[in-house]
Design an enzyme around this catalytic site. Structure first.
Site, mmCIF file in Angstrom:
data_model
loop_
_atom_site.group_PDB
_atom_site.id
_atom_site.type_symbol
_atom_site.label_atom_id
_atom_site.label_comp_id
_atom_site.label_asym_id
_atom_site.label_seq_id
_atom_site.Cartn_x
_atom_site.Cartn_y
_atom_site.Cartn_z
ATOM 1 N N GLU A 134 -58.063 14.013 43.028
ATOM 2 C CA GLU A 134 -57.233 12.928 42.563
ATOM 3 C C GLU A 134 -57.997 11.320 42.881
ATOM 4 O O GLU A 134 -57.788 10.591 42.161
ATOM 5 C CB GLU A 134 -55.933 12.881 42.817
ATOM 6 C CG GLU A 134 -54.955 14.129 41.752
ATOM 7 C CD GLU A 134 -55.268 15.385 42.274
ATOM 8 O OE1 GLU A 134 -54.843 16.264 41.624
ATOM 9 O OE2 GLU A 134 -55.916 15.553 43.387
ATOM 10 N N HIS A 174 -44.067 19.925 41.515
ATOM 11 C CA HIS A 174 -44.096 19.401 40.092
ATOM 12 C C HIS A 174 -42.845 18.984 39.449
ATOM 13 O O HIS A 174 -42.615 19.138 38.476
ATOM 14 C CB HIS A 174 -44.323 21.054 39.383
ATOM 15 C CG HIS A 174 -45.954 21.357 39.842
ATOM 16 N ND1 HIS A 174 -45.929 22.102 40.739
ATOM 17 C CD2 HIS A 174 -47.066 21.295 39.139
ATOM 18 C CE1 HIS A 174 -47.205 22.384 41.148
ATOM 19 N NE2 HIS A 174 -48.015 22.315 40.102
#
Length: 373
Positions: free
Chosen positions: A107, A177
């Protein structure tokens, strides 16, 4: 390595409900804590419409961005295959592998690459597969992207950078998540932070972000990808950033939220009217940074009672900023302290998710308390 393994296992775990191409909105709806309220008013632009769910509307926006801007590229983990939630499905086939391509599981590298692409003058549309994994890229986003124009004295900027990422509760996402990180980025001058509530808003706001002169964080409540369906204009259109929308008018209590929580609050407004004879005004903030103080304060002065609800934890959640501003600007008009109904100050739970979320029952209880203050 452990983080990557955890990420992939959770991806496989979550795929059958939300990412399977044949999954229906009805199947997804059984796993959520709200009833979806589609936009049924006048479309933002005239012309032909088509029924799309939210991931399809996002795909339509990305298609339009690539079609109208030859410099635009899309990159991220698995985007060439359509992405975990299918938002980039078919785009590589249409526009080529040099404009829609996969990146490594990094990321920080995705964000850094996007900054470089945008600084060079191209339109960079990055996807970080889950908002929970934006944190490895935090330094690049907050210290580089947000400050590039300021630090260079206006010589350079990366305003053509948009970072998309799925966020918030999904019914079974657990700690890695399900998080809602909007408040982290709202503390950063130089960024814009946007959270849509459905397909029409998602398409217009995403295109506005892609064409905005500042770097934008576009957070997509993933539980809405398939549960949300609306008649979306086929043409290219944008919606204004920094502008809230009043979805229901009322004069007793103001309910403020964004993303999935808007649908909870619309249901709360209905219950409050039926059970308590209380008329609630519901405001979708849409843009977290910069947020629409004028619309919020105008409503607060009218109703005298305000409830802010969001999935992120209570402490330093963006509701605190809204509450502080209302207290400062509307103090003499208030009939009760501003109330926040939020997630708790704990990691996001798995089996206890129904108790963690600011459900309609918790919000309705807040309405009862604030009108009887």
């Amino acid at each position: 390595m452990a983080a990557i393994v955890s990420k992939r296992l959770n991806f496989l775990f979550s795929r059958p409900l939300l990412a399977r191409p044949g999954a229906s909105a009805e199947v997804s709806a059984r796993a959520v804590h709200f009833v979806y309220h589609p936009d049924t008013g006048k479309p933002p632009v005239s012309g032909e419409t088509t029924k799309l769910n939210m991931f399809q509307a996002i795909n339509s926006a990305l298609h339009s961005a690539l079609e109208k801007d030859d410099s635009a590229i899309i990159f991220g983990e698995d985007v060439a295959f359509g992405g975990v939630f299918r938002c980039t499905l078919g785009l590589k086939d249409k526009f080529g592998a040099d404009r829609v391509f996969n990146t490594p599981l990094c990321e920080q590298g995705i964000a850094g690459f996007g900054i470089g692409v945008a600084t060079a003058g191209a339109t960079a549309i990055a996807e970080l597969q889950f908002a929970d994994y934006m944190f490895p890229a935090f330094d690049q986003i907050v210290n580089e992207a947000a400050k590039y124009r300021y630090r260079s004295g206006g010589l350079f900027e990366c305003g053509k950078l948009t970072i998309r990422s799925p966020c918030s509760a999904v019914g079974h996402g657990a700690v890695y998540h399900s998080q809602s990180p909007e408040a982290y980025f709202a503390h950063t001058p130089g960024l814009k932070v946007v959270v849509p509530r459905g397909p029409i808003a998602a398409k217009g706001l995403l295109l506005a972000c892609i064409r905005d002169p500042d770097p934008c964080i576009f957070l997509e409540p993933k539980v809405l990808y398939r549960t949300a369906e609306e008649m979306v204009p086929k043409v290219d259109y944008t919606l204004p950033l920094g502008k809230a929308q009043v979805l229901a008018s009322g004069n007793n209590v103001t309910l403020i939220g964004w993303g999935t929580q808007i649908h909870v609050l619309l249901e709360v407004a209905k219950l409050a009217k039926e059970q308590l004879k209380v008329n609630c005004e519901v405001i979708d903030l849409q843009t977290i940074l910069p947020w629409d103080k004028e619309t919020v304060c105008q409503s607060a002065r009218k109703t005298g009672r305000v409830i802010v609800a969001h999935e992120a934890p209570l402490t330093c959640g963006f509701g605190a900023e809204i509450a502080a501003t209302i207290q400062q600007e509307c103090f003499l008009h208030l009939e009760a302290p501003v109330t926040r109904v939020t997630g708790f100050d704990t990691p996001f739970p798995h089996i206890f998710e129904p108790f963690y979320l600011p459900t309609k029952w918790r919000c309705l209880e807040a309405v009862k308390k604030i009108v009887n203050y």
